[in-house]
Design a protein around this motif. Structure first.
Motif, PDB file in Angstrom:
ATOM      1  N   HIS A  53       0.838  -1.191   0.000  1.00 24.52           N
ATOM      2  CA  HIS A  53       0.000   0.000   0.000  1.00 24.52           C
ATOM      3  C   HIS A  53       0.868   1.234   0.000  1.00 24.52           C
ATOM      4  N   VAL A  54       0.464   2.194  -0.761  1.00 24.47           N
ATOM      5  CA  VAL A  54       1.190   3.452  -0.772  1.00 24.47           C
ATOM      6  C   VAL A  54       0.795   4.223   0.463  1.00 24.47           C
ATOM      7  N   HIS A  55       1.812   4.564   1.265  1.00 28.31           N
ATOM      8  CA  HIS A  55       1.527   5.263   2.501  1.00 28.31           C
ATOM      9  C   HIS A  55       1.537   6.748   2.239  1.00 28.31           C
ATOM     10  N   GLY A  56       0.470   7.376   2.507  1.00 30.11           N
ATOM     11  CA  GLY A  56       0.399   8.815   2.327  1.00 30.11           C
ATOM     12  C   GLY A  56      -0.965   9.290   2.707  1.00 30.11           C
ATOM     13  N   PRO A  57      -1.181  10.584   2.690  1.00 29.67           N
ATOM     14  CA  PRO A  57      -2.479  11.083   3.107  1.00 29.67           C
ATOM     15  C   PRO A  57      -3.579  10.593   2.185  1.00 29.67           C
ATOM     16  N   GLY A  58      -4.692  10.244   2.759  1.00 32.73           N
ATOM     17  CA  GLY A  58      -5.819   9.771   1.979  1.00 32.73           C
ATOM     18  C   GLY A  58      -6.506  10.943   1.300  1.00 32.73           C
ATOM     19  N   PRO A  59      -7.617  10.674   0.634  1.00 32.15           N
ATOM     20  CA  PRO A  59      -8.320  11.748  -0.042  1.00 32.15           C
ATOM     21  C   PRO A  59      -8.852  12.758   0.971  1.00 32.15           C
ATOM     22  N   SER A  60      -8.757  14.009   0.639  1.00 32.47           N
ATOM     23  CA  SER A  60      -9.198  15.041   1.586  1.00 32.47           C
ATOM     24  C   SER A  60     -10.705  14.968   1.749  1.00 32.47           C
ATOM     25  N   ALA A  61     -11.148  15.225   2.951  1.00 31.11           N
ATOM     26  CA  ALA A  61     -12.576  15.163   3.252  1.00 31.11           C
ATOM     27  C   ALA A  61     -12.884  16.210   4.299  1.00 31.11           C
ATOM     28  N   GLU A  62     -14.175  16.358   4.592  1.00 34.66           N
ATOM     29  CA  GLU A  62     -14.572  17.373   5.564  1.00 34.66           C
ATOM     30  C   GLU A  62     -14.109  16.974   6.960  1.00 34.66           C
ATOM     31  N   PRO A  63     -13.748  17.974   7.782  1.00 36.20           N
ATOM     32  CA  PRO A  63     -13.351  17.649   9.152  1.00 36.20           C
ATOM     33  C   PRO A  63     -14.509  17.058   9.942  1.00 36.20           C
ATOM     34  N   VAL A  64     -14.161  16.207  10.888  1.00 41.81           N
ATOM     35  CA  VAL A  64     -15.186  15.542  11.692  1.00 41.81           C
ATOM     36  C   VAL A  64     -15.205  16.169  13.078  1.00 41.81           C
ATOM     37  N   GLU A  65     -16.374  16.475  13.562  1.00 39.66           N
ATOM     38  CA  GLU A  65     -16.507  17.009  14.915  1.00 39.66           C
ATOM     39  C   GLU A  65     -16.597  15.849  15.892  1.00 39.66           C
ATOM     40  N   ARG A  66     -15.668  15.769  16.822  1.00 37.81           N
ATOM     41  CA  ARG A  66     -15.684  14.716  17.839  1.00 37.81           C
ATOM     42  C   ARG A  66     -16.041  15.340  19.190  1.00 37.81           C
ATOM     43  N   PRO A  67     -16.898  14.695  19.937  1.00 34.94           N
ATOM     44  CA  PRO A  67     -17.239  15.247  21.265  1.00 34.94           C
ATOM     45  C   PRO A  67     -16.141  14.936  22.286  1.00 34.94           C
ATOM     46  N   ARG A  68     -14.955  15.429  22.019  1.00 33.07           N
ATOM     47  CA  ARG A  68     -13.803  15.071  22.861  1.00 33.07           C
ATOM     48  C   ARG A  68     -13.993  15.518  24.309  1.00 33.07           C
ATOM     49  N   ALA A  69     -14.396  16.770  24.457  1.00 30.51           N
ATOM     50  CA  ALA A  69     -14.528  17.293  25.825  1.00 30.51           C
ATOM     51  C   ALA A  69     -15.545  16.473  26.609  1.00 30.51           C
TER      52      ALA A  69
ATOM     53  N   VAL B 371       4.275   2.210  10.449  1.00 33.75           N
ATOM     54  CA  VAL B 371       4.585   2.663  11.803  1.00 33.75           C
ATOM     55  C   VAL B 371       5.733   3.666  11.762  1.00 33.75           C
ATOM     56  N   ALA B 372       6.770   3.334  10.999  1.00 30.27           N
ATOM     57  CA  ALA B 372       7.913   4.237  10.888  1.00 30.27           C
ATOM     58  C   ALA B 372       7.493   5.546  10.225  1.00 30.27           C
ATOM     59  N   ALA B 377       6.389  11.236  10.776  1.00 29.60           N
ATOM     60  CA  ALA B 377       5.507  12.388  10.585  1.00 29.60           C
ATOM     61  C   ALA B 377       5.235  13.098  11.905  1.00 29.60           C
ATOM     62  N   LEU B 378       5.198  12.322  12.989  1.00 30.42           N
ATOM     63  CA  LEU B 378       4.903  12.883  14.312  1.00 30.42           C
ATOM     64  C   LEU B 378       5.991  13.862  14.745  1.00 30.42           C
ATOM     65  N   VAL B 379       7.243  13.560  14.346  1.00 28.55           N
ATOM     66  CA  VAL B 379       8.340  14.449  14.738  1.00 28.55           C
ATOM     67  C   VAL B 379       8.687  15.442  13.629  1.00 28.55           C
ATOM     68  N   GLY B 380       7.781  15.575  12.677  1.00 26.01           N
ATOM     69  CA  GLY B 380       7.935  16.623  11.672  1.00 26.01           C
ATOM     70  C   GLY B 380       8.642  16.206  10.404  1.00 26.01           C
ATOM     71  N   HIS B 381       9.023  14.942  10.301  1.00 28.69           N
ATOM     72  CA  HIS B 381       9.698  14.490   9.080  1.00 28.69           C
ATOM     73  C   HIS B 381       8.646  14.017   8.090  1.00 28.69           C
ATOM     74  N   ASP B 382       8.547  14.671   6.959  1.00 30.41           N
ATOM     75  CA  ASP B 382       7.517  14.307   5.989  1.00 30.41           C
ATOM     76  C   ASP B 382       8.192  14.023   4.651  1.00 30.41           C
ATOM     77  N   GLY B 383       8.088  12.859   4.185  1.00 35.36           N
ATOM     78  CA  GLY B 383       8.704  12.560   2.906  1.00 35.36           C
ATOM     79  C   GLY B 383       8.801  11.075   2.640  1.00 35.36           C
ATOM     80  N   ALA B 384       8.628  10.301   3.689  1.00 32.00           N
ATOM     81  CA  ALA B 384       8.698   8.849   3.525  1.00 32.00           C
ATOM     82  C   ALA B 384       7.322   8.312   3.160  1.00 32.00           C
ATOM     83  N   HIS B 385       6.908   8.500   1.958  1.00 31.51           N
ATOM     84  CA  HIS B 385       5.591   8.035   1.530  1.00 31.51           C
ATOM     85  C   HIS B 385       5.708   6.932   0.490  1.00 31.51           C
TER      86      HIS B 385
END
Lengths: 121, 459
Positions: A53-69, B371-372, B377-385
């Motif tokens: 799997h290609v690791h990277g950000p998924g497709p952008s979507a609307e932010p989700v409101e979570r009742p965290r508090a 995981v890596a 990404a948590l420590v600000g390193h962005d590029g390993a995709h």
């Protein structure tokens, strides 16, 4: 009671901090996640793609409101109540045990010598 | 204390406590406390990430550490080290700390002792159903809420009940761990000839100056199963005669010697098989068509309902098949279907472990690098995709089929040993094995077939 009060105060402080942290976090600013397609998996993708799997950000979507508090506050409050309840019960149990021990001790203690002039005839 | 369950023979392997390093660790005051504090710190980081970190599971370190690393490695740990994880589990430390601070130390209610295993079964089924319906694995928020709920239950248990009642009688993972630990390679036992002359008033069970009481309510003198031993080493520290032994044994060996099988434990083994089947099924192309047929049958488009129906069917099928095998075998050996179900349910455990490992292997090897990436990404390193895979699909499949073959062999041999065991009826022993062996082979083939089908998604 003092210990229980301290514990409760600490729990409430944690709850307040959590709520403040949640509020500062903005109550959720990530992407909407399709719960059935987690982590970048596409429906109908060929089998071979699943081993890399290609690791990277998924497709952008609307932010989700979570009742965290609310959730963190309820968590802290509930746990504080449990801890407080246990502390009260423990104190009550200790008091009962002390009372029972005192009674047993008083029964075991030998009778004091009779007062002069009170001997049975 | 263990009142029922399988009983193995006396340990025959070398006592690992004769090795200085192992003995030093077991007797150390830092074990398992130090490891517990490490896991608590990691748990705190995970919880923080899940609750307050990125909403996308893809970018959340808590999700990656929990579901890509910890969860797939857990069955392997159960198999190799028994319930060692339970000794270092952060929830155990939370329970201990609460207990020390405010614990009321009430005795565990009798109903919980009696029906705890059924509660574990129900919790395991409910949580795995909820995981799929509410997307707990794919949602950091869902995972975080699940952890908070579990923490609350642990705090309540530690506050009101003795020892680690939650771990012993309620934890759904503990139930799975117990079943898998039976197939595991480590056995903790006591030397009966030494215990017979012991005058220490059961320091191994009640605790002593060296360590607290056994957190899992096990009495080493009578222990006959590793299902409820978490290898915390308290009994090793407390025993004044060094009568505790820790030996290696052949995997699945404990399952061969069943004296008093429990229906609930056999049912859990069957339920795990059903859950692994449905989890694999939902990753496949064919699941869409099956879901459409369930929708047509129920007349609703509610995923919770329709998945629930599929889930119930998946759990029921292995259970009904085992019941059918028990009935068929009962015609030859005169044993009741209930007894047959309870006795031979344990034979499913090796196949359960193998199928579970094979399922999790995909997550571990196909997504391990994520995981890596998320940590970077948590420590600000962005590029390993790049690719998150640690191994190619061909390698993963070969490993999956190897595991299934080993699991099937283990299950078949376990069934063979169970039918030869002391609790088995004398009549028709050989014929008894046939329906159970057919069931195990059928389930093994079904699992292998599901791994061969084209995938659509994963859970």
């Amino acid at each position: 009671v003092k210990r229980a009060s301290t514990t409760l105060a600490a729990c409430l402080a944690v709850a307040a901090l959590a709520a403040a942290g949640a509020a500062a976090h903005g109550g959720g600013s990530g992407e909407r996640q399709d719960p059935f397609t987690p982590r970048g998996h596409d429906h109908g993708a060929p089998a071979d793609e699943h081993a890399g799997h290609v690791h990277g950000p998924g497709p952008s979507a609307e932010p989700v409101e979570r009742p965290r508090a609310a959730v963190l506050g309820a968590f802290a409050g509930l746990n504080a109540a449990i801890v407080l309840g246990a502390a009260v019960l423990r104190r009550r149990d200790a008091a009962r045990r002390a009372l029972v021990a005192a009674r047993v001790e008083s029964r075991r203690r030998p009778l004091p010598p009779p007062l002069p002039g009170s001997e049975p005839r | 204390m263990s009142a029922a369950g399988p009983a193995g023979p006396e340990p025959s392997g070398r006592n690992l406590l004769e090795y200085r390093a192992v003995a030093a660790v077991a007797h150390s005051r830092l074990y398992p406390g130090l490891l517990q504090w490490v896991t608590v710190l990691v748990f705190a980081l995970i919880l923080y990430q899940l609750m307050l970190g990125p909403d996308s599971a893809h970018d959340n370190l808590g999700t990656a550490l929990t579901w890509v690393v910890w969860w797939p490695l857990l069955p392997i740990a159960f198999l190799l080290l028994g319930r060692f994880w339970c000794a270092v589990c952060p929830f155990g430390l939370v329970s201990d700390v609460v207990q020390r601070a405010v614990g009321v130390q009430r005795a565990v209610p009798r109903w919980l002792k009696r029906y705890g295993i059924w509660i574990i079964d129900a919790c395991f089924i409910l949580i795995t159903w909820a995981d799929h319906v509410f997307g707990i694995v794919g949602s950091p928020w869902g995972s975080g809420v699940l952890l908070l709920m579990t923490t609350t239950a642990v705090v309540a248990s530690g506050a009101f009940l003795q020892r680690r009642a939650f771990c012993r009688y309620v934890c759904f993972l503990g139930g799975v761990a117990g079943n898998y630990a039976r197939a595991g390679m480590l056995a903790l036992r006591a030397k009966p000839e030494v215990c017979a002359t012991c005058t220490s008033r059961a320091a191994c069970f009640n605790g002593g100056t060296a360590a607290p009481a056994c957190p899992m309510f096990e009495f080493p003198r009578t222990i006959d199963s590793n299902a409820n031993c978490n290898l915390c080493a308290h009994c090793i520290k407390n025993c004044p005669h060094d009568a505790i032994t820790l030996t290696l044994r052949a995997p699945t060996k404990e399952l061969w010697f069943i004296r008093r099988p429990r229906l609930a434990e056999s049912f859990l083994a069957v339920a795990i098989m059903g859950i692994v089947l449905i989890q694999n099924l939902t990753m496949l192309d064919v699941w869409g068509g099956m879901l459409a047929r369930i929708e047509a049958a129920t007349g609703t488009t509610s995923y919770a309902v329709n998945y629930g129906v599929g889930f119930a069917v998946a759990i029921s099928v292995p259970a009904l098949l085992l019941l059918g095998a028990a009935r068929v075998a009962g015609r030859w050996n005169g044993e009741s279907a209930r007894n047959g179900f309870a006795r031979f349910g344990y034979a499913l455990i090796p196949l359960d472990v193998a199928a579970h490992l094979a399922h999790n292997l995909f997550h571990l090897l196909a997504e391990g690098k994520s995981v890596a990436y998320t940590a970077a990404a948590l420590v600000g390193h962005d590029g390993a995709h790049g690719s998150a895979a640690l191994a190619g699909l061909g390698t993963i499949r070969a490993l999956q089929f190897t595991l299934l073959a080993l699991g099937l062999a283990g299950s078949l041999y376990t069934a063979y040993r169970i039918q030869r065991g002391g609790a088995a009826p004398r009549r028709g022993r050989r014929a008894t094995l046939v329906p159970y062996a057919a069931l195990l082979v059928g389930l093994g083939i079904l699992n292998a077939w599901l791994f061969m089908l084209p995938m659509a998604m994963r859970t």
